[in-house]
Design a protein around this motif. Structure first.
Motif, PDB file in Angstrom:
ATOM      1  N   LYS A  30      -7.804  -2.172  12.858  1.00 40.50           N
ATOM      2  CA  LYS A  30      -7.067  -1.725  13.985  1.00 40.50           C
ATOM      3  C   LYS A  30      -5.819  -0.784  13.450  1.00 40.50           C
ATOM      4  N   VAL A  31      -5.291  -1.322  11.907  1.00 36.37           N
ATOM      5  CA  VAL A  31      -4.325  -0.544  11.347  1.00 36.37           C
ATOM      6  C   VAL A  31      -4.641   0.774  10.656  1.00 36.37           C
ATOM      7  N   LEU A  32      -5.934   0.941  10.436  1.00 35.04           N
ATOM      8  CA  LEU A  32      -6.380   1.697   9.472  1.00 35.04           C
ATOM      9  C   LEU A  32      -6.029   3.248   9.863  1.00 35.04           C
ATOM     10  N   PRO A  33      -6.026   3.691  11.154  1.00 33.89           N
ATOM     11  CA  PRO A  33      -5.664   5.005  11.459  1.00 33.89           C
ATOM     12  C   PRO A  33      -4.163   5.248  11.377  1.00 33.89           C
ATOM     13  N   GLY A  34      -3.281   4.183  11.716  1.00 35.52           N
ATOM     14  CA  GLY A  34      -1.980   4.414  11.636  1.00 35.52           C
ATOM     15  C   GLY A  34      -1.645   4.452  10.082  1.00 35.52           C
ATOM     16  N   PHE A  74      -5.770   4.638 -11.032  1.00 35.03           N
ATOM     17  CA  PHE A  74      -5.839   3.148 -10.898  1.00 35.03           C
ATOM     18  C   PHE A  74      -5.153   2.752  -9.775  1.00 35.03           C
ATOM     19  N   LEU A  75      -3.919   3.305  -9.620  1.00 31.21           N
ATOM     20  CA  LEU A  75      -3.146   2.900  -8.718  1.00 31.21           C
ATOM     21  C   LEU A  75      -3.541   3.281  -7.181  1.00 31.21           C
ATOM     22  N   MET A  76      -4.244   4.500  -7.230  1.00 33.09           N
ATOM     23  CA  MET A  76      -4.828   5.013  -5.816  1.00 33.09           C
ATOM     24  C   MET A  76      -5.880   4.153  -5.558  1.00 33.09           C
ATOM     25  N   ALA A  93       0.950  -1.232  -0.007  1.00 28.51           N
ATOM     26  CA  ALA A  93       0.073   0.107   0.073  1.00 28.51           C
ATOM     27  C   ALA A  93       0.900   1.212  -0.030  1.00 28.51           C
ATOM     28  N   ILE A  94       1.906   1.341   0.965  1.00 29.35           N
ATOM     29  CA  ILE A  94       2.867   2.468   0.884  1.00 29.35           C
ATOM     30  C   ILE A  94       3.354   2.509  -0.351  1.00 29.35           C
ATOM     31  N   LEU A  95       4.129   1.582  -0.943  1.00 24.96           N
ATOM     32  CA  LEU A  95       4.882   1.621  -2.232  1.00 24.96           C
ATOM     33  C   LEU A  95       3.900   2.045  -3.536  1.00 24.96           C
ATOM     34  N   ILE A  96       2.685   1.596  -3.546  1.00 24.90           N
ATOM     35  CA  ILE A  96       2.144   1.781  -4.611  1.00 24.90           C
ATOM     36  C   ILE A  96       1.426   3.330  -4.503  1.00 24.90           C
ATOM     37  N   TYR A 130      -8.262  -0.529  -2.115  1.00 23.15           N
ATOM     38  CA  TYR A 130      -8.488  -1.577  -1.938  1.00 23.15           C
ATOM     39  C   TYR A 130      -7.602  -2.575  -0.853  1.00 23.15           C
ATOM     40  N   LEU A 131      -6.296  -2.238  -1.078  1.00 24.71           N
ATOM     41  CA  LEU A 131      -5.625  -2.872   0.162  1.00 24.71           C
ATOM     42  C   LEU A 131      -5.787  -2.244   1.436  1.00 24.71           C
ATOM     43  N   LEU A 132      -6.189  -1.037   1.461  1.00 29.42           N
ATOM     44  CA  LEU A 132      -6.867  -0.495   3.041  1.00 29.42           C
ATOM     45  C   LEU A 132      -7.989  -1.147   3.236  1.00 29.42           C
ATOM     46  N   TYR A 133      -8.632  -1.454   2.373  1.00 27.43           N
ATOM     47  CA  TYR A 133     -10.214  -2.305   2.510  1.00 27.43           C
ATOM     48  C   TYR A 133      -9.880  -3.545   3.221  1.00 27.43           C
ATOM     49  N   VAL A 134      -8.931  -4.286   2.743  1.00 23.09           N
ATOM     50  CA  VAL A 134      -8.682  -5.646   3.332  1.00 23.09           C
ATOM     51  C   VAL A 134      -7.744  -5.748   4.379  1.00 23.09           C
TER      52      VAL A 134
END
Length: 661
Positions: free
Chosen positions: A487-491, A472-474, A358-361, A479-483
């Motif tokens: 608990k890790v979403l705020p971070g 498309f990359l965004m 997610a960070i790299l994309i 999608y990666l944030l959704y899966v």
């Protein structure tokens, strides 16, 4: 020029390091495990281990009872101890949160499992916990090994704990015995059936006795069948003691007939052929539209070179090194899967890898939107600041294949099902055939560089195409944030915000207009900022021990020997909850436990209790919240008391005053 290119490559490697760091700090199982040891005088001083499993808020795990779905939890002891038992609390019978038409037995929230070791000379074991943690969108199997050692002379009394009644109400299960009512009572049920005149169904054709299997017992809280109820009555009336049950393991020996037999693989030649076809299809999969756009954008860019010979050379080089990136990734994937014994697609169930991707994309998308130029990775077709280069094509091919890998499963089921049963050399050869299939279009274009003339000349539309790729990359990042677990979403959102600032700083304050020294300083600072943010957000916080429940027996037996912090609280006390969320947090308690060697004791006044109220009044209070800090020795009779709301610094000062005077 070469030194600058090497420097850019170094920057790109550092960005990869950010993703790797995120993996190492974020791959923890979404649950906490803690173990406490007690001694039971009523059981000839047997040792009782209380294993507490606390899943994260959105997760549950399955009880020992076998429902229609899920994997029953299993706790075992290593090394094997004679007569050791495990007591699993009954699960909550409910619909499965994912498969709502199925019924299962769940543990929701923290749950205690008890392991009894009758031999009190044993003071060191390993507990092995195998559970399946599930949220509403994903499941994570966890295999946790918990080393534990204790001193029998210092163990608190089990009978004095609040959980003692719960413990005695649970029927113990031998951790190395299969007690499933359908499969583990073979000989016993047969003998009882003969005495009771009950006809058992024949199992001659379905089961054969083989070597004993690893622990697969189920909770004794499951509902008994008719035969078991009759057996219990007979045992009570006749004091019948049956022989030890015979362990039965079923032998699965089938000859499957596949509906589409033509797609099944049984030979190497067919596996290679299907691998080539599946790899080729990957280039046209809808789920890899960002990848297709990246490839198209890079190929169109070659058409902007005016010199015909140079245009062909650039086109050939780009396709050759793009194909080499594809083949390199499949080679690396073979090494990773065989070295770590992973299944196809299992890499993308790893929470840390998803965070890193997610960070790299996100970084790549920012580069496409011209926030900053990303060295080595060229996604817009314009090359690096020094022009087009082979590293750009290779790295883009590597990345494109990485993003495409999760989408390959539907086309490779039969191929991989057969391949993973073959020797490593055969498996590697099949993976290489998949890579060759995906790389075929680019190998063909490299062989016929004149095809560059078939691509349209770049113009204003290429900028629009580039931005479409970015969107498309965004979308892939979303999608990666959704899966990812909740608990890790705020971070993650905070990390992406810092990454955007770092990328803007990179593009604004470095580049060809500035000196090399300035560029190095600015870009290293940006990379360090992102890396620091990732390590800080995903740093595993210190884990505090569970609160020890107050009992007069335990408290007065330890008051002169152990430093204690006693918290008076209740569910109806809002100020108490504020203190627990702000001051008496697990992180603070873990720090103070380590620094002061202190035990945290909780006095729960939710229900009226004369003994606990008497204890509170002895400290000069009749209302809560109250926290009392007890030193050891003679000073234990003069505890330091904090009342009502107080801060972390005040608590720290009280601890120093109590223990450092």
């Amino acid at each position: 020029m070469k030194q600058i290119n090497r420097l850019y490559t170094l920057f790109a490697c550092l960005l990869f390091l950010v993703a790797a760091v995120s993996i190492s700090f974020a791959a923890e199982a979404p649950a906490q495990f803690s173990v406490e040891a007690f001694t039971s005088a009523s059981q000839d001083h047997a040792t009782i281990l209380k294993l507490r499993i606390t899943p994260d808020a959105e997760y549950h795990f399955y009880s020992r009872e076998k429902g229609e779905t899920g994997r029953p939890s299993s706790i075992s002891v290593s090394p094997k101890i004679a007569d050791a038992t495990v007591r699993y609390p009954a699960g909550i019978k409910s619909q499965d949160p994912i498969l709502t038409d199925k019924t299962t037995y769940l543990y929701e929230g923290a749950e205690d499992i008890f392991i009894t070791i009758p031999d009190h000379s044993i003071t060191k074991v390993k507990l092995i916990a195998s559970i399946l943690l599930c949220s509403d969108v994903r499941c994570t199997p966890v295999h946790k090994v918990l080393p534990l050692d204790w001193n029998n002379l210092d163990l608190p009394d089990a009978e004095a704990q609040l959980w003692w009644k719960k413990y005695t109400a649970i029927k113990p299960i031998a951790p190395d015995k299969n007690t499933d009512s359908n499969a583990a009572t073979g000989k016993q049920n047969k003998e009882l059936a003969e005495k009771l005149g009950v006809q058992l169904p024949s199992t001659t054709e379905t089961a054969r006795t083989v070597s004993p299997s690893i622990s697969s017992s189920f909770s004794s809280q499951s509902e008994p069948n008719a035969l078991t109820r009759q057996s219990n009555k007979f045992s009570e009336a006749k004091s019948y003691a049956p022989a030890a049950p015979e362990v039965i393991k079923y032998e699965y020996d089938f000859t499957p007939r596949f509906f589409l037999q033509v797609l099944e693989v049984s030979t190497l030649s067919k596996a290679i052929l299907f691998g080539l076809i599946a790899g080729l299809i990957l280039n046209f999969m809808p789920c890899v539209l960002p990848v297709i756009s990246l490839k198209l954008s890079s190929l169109v860019a070659a058409a902007q070179i005016t010199d015909k010979a140079e245009r062909k050379k650039m086109f050939r080089d780009h396709n050759m090194f793009f194909a080499l990136g594809i083949l390199t990734w499949f080679s690396l994937l073979t090494i990773i899967l065989t070295s770590f014994e992973l299944a196809w697609g299992q890499l993308f169930q790893n929470q840390g890898l998803l965070i890193g991707l997610a960070i790299l994309i996100f970084v790549l998308a920012l580069s496409i939107f011209d926030i900053f130029p990303l060295p080595m990775f060229n996604l817009t077709g314009r090359g690096t600041e020094n022009g087009h280069d082979r590293w750009s094509a290779f790295s883009t091919g590597l990345l494109a294949t990485l993003l495409a890998t999760p989408c390959s499963g539907p086309f490779l089921g039969g191929v991989l099902g057969w391949a993973f049963l073959q020797p490593v050399g055969v498996l590697a050869f099949i993976f290489l055939s998949i890579g060759v299939g995906m790389a075929l279009p680019y190998i063909a274009m490299a062989a016929f560089p004149a095809l560059v003339g078939r691509f349209p000349r770049p113009g204003a539309w290429t900028g629009t195409l580039s931005h479409i790729v970015g969107f498309f990359l965004m979308g892939t990042v979303v999608y990666l944030l959704y899966v990812l677990p909740t608990k890790v979403l705020p971070g993650m959102l905070f990390i992406l915000w810092i990454t955007a600032i770092a990328a803007w700083t990179w593009g604004k304050f470095s580049g060809l207009a500035f000196s090399r020294r300035r560029n190095i300083l600015v870009r290293l600072t940006c990379v360090a900022l992102v890396a620091f943010t990732v390590t800080t957000v995903f740093r595993e916080p210190p884990k505090a021990k569970d609160w020890q429940d107050f009992t007069p027996q335990t408290f007065f037996s330890e008051i002169h020997n152990k430093r204690m912090v006693v918290d008076f609280t209740a569910d109806w006390c809002p100020n108490c909850k504020v203190l627990e969320q702000t001051v008496l947090t697990p992180e603070n308690r873990a720090k103070w436990e380590q620094k002061y060697n202190v035990v945290f004791v909780r006095v729960d006044l939710t229900k009226e209790d004369a003994e606990k109220q008497k204890f509170l009044e002895s400290l000069g209070s009749s209302s809560i919240p109250v926290v009392a800090i007890f030193p050891t020795g003679e000073r234990a009779n003069a505890p330091i008391v904090l009342r009502d709301i107080f801060t972390t610094s005040q608590m720290e000062g009280a601890l120093r005053k109590a223990f450092e005077e």
